[in-house]
Design an enzyme around this catalytic site. Structure first.
Site, PDB file in Angstrom:
ATOM      1  CE  LYS A  45     -21.789  89.989  20.835  1.00 56.35           C
ATOM      2  NZ  LYS A  45     -21.634  89.937  22.301  1.00 56.35           N
ATOM      3  CB  CYS A 135     -24.305  94.815  29.812  1.00 61.73           C
ATOM      4  SG  CYS A 135     -24.405  92.915  28.758  1.00 61.73           S
ATOM      5  CE  LYS A 173     -27.200  87.003  31.215  1.00 65.37           C
ATOM      6  NZ  LYS A 173     -26.145  86.451  30.733  1.00 65.37           N
TER       7      LYS A 173
END
Length: 439
Positions: A45, A135, A173
């Site tokens: 994470k 995010c 990502k």
């Protein structure tokens, strides 16, 4: 002997199943427990800037009795002390040397800050880095996450900062909250990335409470946009993975993420070009044990199909992707109903009558309703078989002989060649020549 092992830009893993950077990969306890169940790798994470999370963090979307078809969250990156994370990453890698341990990172956009965290993370002995440019909430307002992924210049610049000091593979990502996923993919490649991971969560509001008028999740009566994950996002993720896999300017290994719940989902991502797959929501719903079914299911499928390694499978469906203009306009299918299997729910008639092309008649026969397809009017849209609750009751049957083909691009080229304008009348003449009825 079936070999599920992969080599992702130099990162080796006994199988393609990795935990995504998310709550299930938050600690050594969780990652080691996952490895005991059989996961091939983990993306720790995201660690980085100091943060503090809130209550509540998650909002679930249920549909027609199925729980959690979508999961929205406003949770930030790891709120655990970064020193504890480094210590646990090192210990996890020491205990599980054959598993892939990748660490997700996110810090402010300063070169020296990135250099420092990259060097300290590499010192843990991890196998790779994943830079979180995805995010969409909380961190993006602070200039991180998707705020980076949505700007190709930032994407390239920060990737360059990292790759100039990193001695291990660097994955990027990507955020799906862009118009063309190939643009940030190319920027990451230009910055020296070793591979890509996609998709991160989709910007969303999961719902509104009709009694309190509060958003879900509610944080003391307030809410906002969050990141959507779960089975509902899989079609979007599959499309974006295939777009990147087909882009010759990118040509990087892909870790597929987004709505993967079982081995069949994972295999679809692999068939569209993914080397590894990452899972989050399904683990949050059912636990780490689901990986055992994933390994078993994928192994059995490969045995049945005669494949020995994932290298023989990867990207096998990419050649099936084409533009609409290259589809065969003369391909003709019609719906046929197996009356022995029909349960007379009449959903096919209702769907066709109200939502499609009115070619399924409802008649009465021996006191029962019966649905009959008028094949001469059927346009082969497939809606009836999709809504039918009985497996195999309605089949789409090909009725053209396959001898002639004509794509839209070829048709337009024919008109140009004849120096003729394409009009509705001329298109109708073409359709009539091939027995195509539009009504």
């Amino acid at each position: 002997m079936i070999d599920l092992s992969i080599n992702f830009a130099g990162i080796k893993s006994p199988n393609p199943f990795w935990l995504a950077s998310a709550p299930p990969s938050n600690s050594a306890y969780q990652n080691c427990k996952a490895f005991e169940q059989g996961w091939g790798g983990t993306v720790w994470k995201t660690i980085g800037e100091p943060v503090m999370n809130v209550c509540n963090r998650y909002g679930g979307l249920d549909y027609n009795g199925q729980k959690l078809v979508g999961l929205n969250n406003v949770e930030l990156i790891s709120d655990r002390n970064i020193e504890d994370n480094f210590k646990e990453i090192a210990e996890t890698k020491r205990l599980w040397p054959d598993r892939a341990v990748i660490v997700s990172l996110m810090v402010e956009s300063k070169k020296e800050t990135w250099h420092e965290i990259v060097k300290r993370t590499i010192d843990t002995g991890c196998d790779g880095l994943e830079l979180n440019y995805g995010c969409p909430h909380g961190m993006s307002e602070r200039g991180m996450g998707s705020a980076v992924g949505q700007v190709p210049e930032y994407c390239k610049m920060i990737t360059e900062w990292v790759t100039e000091v990193s001695t291990i593979p660097v994955l990027i990502k990507l955020t799906p909250n862009v118009g063309n996923i190939q643009i940030p993919s190319r920027a990451a490649k230009a910055g020296g990335a070793s591979g890509l991971a996609l998709i991160n969560t989709i910007n969303s509001i999961i719902g509104v409470d009709l009694d309190t008028f509060e958003l879900k999740p509610s944080i003391a009566g307030k809410g906002g946009h969050g990141g959507l994950a779960g089975p509902i996002v899989k079609p979007i993720a599959l499309n974006m993975v295939s777009q990147v896999a087909l882009d010759n300017e990118v040509n990087l290994p892909i870790s597929g993420v987004g709505g993967i719940s079982n081995w069949q989902d994972a295999l679809e991502f692999i068939l569209l070009g993914s080397t590894s797959v990452q899972v989050c929501t399904a683990v949050m719903h059912y636990g780490f044990r689901i990986v055992q079914d994933m390994i078993e299911g994928l192994t059995f499928w490969m045995e049945e199909k005669g494949f020995n390694s994932l290298d023989q499978v990867r990207g096998k469906s990419l050649s099936r992707i084409d533009d609409f203009g290259n589809f065969n306009l003369l391909h003709k299918t019609v719906a046929r109903i197996d009356q022995d299997k029909c349960i007379h729910c009449n959903l096919c008639h209702i769907a066709c009558e109200d939502g499609a092309h009115q070619c399924i008649d409802l008649i009465s026969e021996n006191g029962k309703s019966k649905t009959i397809v008028r094949e001469e009017d059927c346009v082969g849209c497939d809606l009836c078989s999709i809504v039918c609750p009985v497996e195999g009751c309605i089949s789409m049957v090909r009725v053209d002989d396959g001898k002639e083909t004509k794509t839209w691009n070829e048709l337009v080229a024919d008109f140009k060649k004849d120096n003729t304008e394409l009009t509705w009348e001329k298109l109708r003449a073409f359709q009539k020549r091939y027995g195509i009825e539009i009504h």
